[in-house]
Design a protein around this motif. Structure first.
Motif, short mmCIF file in Angstrom:
data_model
loop_
_atom_site.label_atom_id
_atom_site.label_comp_id
_atom_site.label_asym_id
_atom_site.label_seq_id
_atom_site.Cartn_x
_atom_site.Cartn_y
_atom_site.Cartn_z
N THR A 91 0.85 -1.20 0.00
CA THR A 91 0.00 0.00 0.00
C THR A 91 0.88 1.24 0.00
OG1 THR A 91 -1.42 1.34 1.45
CG2 THR A 91 -0.21 -0.42 2.50
N ILE A 134 3.85 -2.07 3.40
CA ILE A 134 5.03 -1.63 2.65
C ILE A 134 4.61 -0.90 1.37
CG2 ILE A 134 7.09 -2.41 1.39
CD1 ILE A 134 7.40 -4.61 3.48
N ILE A 136 6.30 1.00 -2.28
CA ILE A 136 7.54 1.00 -3.06
C ILE A 136 7.93 2.43 -3.46
CG2 ILE A 136 7.32 -1.37 -3.86
CD1 ILE A 136 6.69 -0.09 -6.68
N GLY A 144 -1.59 -3.29 -5.92
CA GLY A 144 -0.39 -3.75 -5.23
C GLY A 144 0.40 -4.81 -5.98
N1 ADE Z 1 -0.42 0.31 -4.33
C1 ADE Z 1 -0.61 1.41 -5.08
N2 ADE Z 1 0.48 2.16 -5.11
C2 ADE Z 1 1.42 1.55 -4.33
C3 ADE Z 1 2.76 1.86 -3.95
N3 ADE Z 1 3.38 2.95 -4.36
N4 ADE Z 1 3.39 1.00 -3.13
C4 ADE Z 1 2.76 -0.12 -2.70
N5 ADE Z 1 1.51 -0.46 -3.02
C5 ADE Z 1 0.83 0.37 -3.82
#
Ligand code: ADE
Length: 234
Positions: A91, A134, A136, A144
């Motif tokens: 997320t 977590i 990214i 995700g």
């Molecule tokens: N879901 C949507 N964008 C995301 C991100 N940047 N990192 C992890 N999950 C995500």
């Protein structure tokens, strides 16, 4: 290591997991990656995984029931509990993935990755099921799945025996907060662009010094945040 992924788009993973180093790591039994379709854990005939938000508002929210059922089914099957298991939600609200986090995750026996979607996920999943959230990076993706693949790639290559030479792990970017030094291969003169003569000298101690200096210079110029960390450690 065993990695279970819970997703509504299982096909997205096929190409990425069946190529290159990740493919070889699975063939060598260094990692087992199992993709689960969240819809297989629904209880209604429409295989619905989302619903409207309580209190109103735009968009849909992922329902807790199929996610809890999927995680419980995986836990029952793989029999790894407690410290060896980490349940992770991908997320944009999570802790940002970096090399240090990838290294920590590479020490677990079992990771369960939940790929979030829509406007969000029922808060009870975060509160009562997930160990860690977590992200990214500070940008929003459509789901995700790509983040889960990025996480898998960064973690699997750190499992002992996955990469050929342990040495290649040591000298790469972010190990010790230092970016990589510039690399060159043949020819020594390409269209009038020359390789630094020191690299052709055969003087290996001098080459090491040159590389260390080049890595420091690059880190200072491009990533002053990492360079500061380096200075603090000394
Ligand atoms: N879901 C949507 N964008 C995301 C991100 N940047 N990192 C992890 N999950 C995500």
């Amino acid at each position: 290591m065993r990695i279970d992924v819970i997703t509504i788009f299982p096909n997205m993973f096929k190409a990425v997991l069946n190529e290159s180093i990740i493919k070889r790591a699975q063939a060598k039994n260094k990692v087992k990656i199992i993709i689960h379709n969240l819809r297989d854990y629904t209880l209604d005939k429409h295989r619905k995984v989302d619903d409207r938000p309580f209190g109103g508002g735009a968009g849909m929210v992922m329902s807790p029931e199929p996610i809890f059922r999927a995680v419980e089914a995986i836990q029952a099957r793989c029999r790894i509990k407690g410290k060896g298991l980490r349940i992770i939600l991908l997320t944009p609200q999570g802790k940002q993935l970096d090399q240090k986090l990838a290294k920590r995750l590479s020490r677990y026996k079992n990771l369960i990755l939940i790929c979030g979607h829509y406007e969000g996920i029922d808060e009870r999943v975060r509160q009562y099921l997930v160990d860690e959230e977590i992200s990214i990076g500070d940008y929003v993706l459509t789901g995700g799945e790509l983040p889960a693949m990025v996480l898998i790639d960064s973690v699997v290559r750190l499992i002992p025996g996955v990469l050929g030479k342990r040495k290649s792990l040591k000298s790469e970017s972010f190990e010790g907060n230092l970016l990589e030094y510039p690399q060159y291969t043949r020819p020594a003169n390409f269209r009038g662009m020359h390789v630094p003569p020191i690299l052709l000298s055969g003087n290996h101690p001098a080459i090491e010094v040159w590389r260390k200096k080049a890595a420091l210079k690059r880190t200072k110029e491009r990533r002053p945040d990492l360079f500061k960390k380096l200075l603090k450690r000394k």
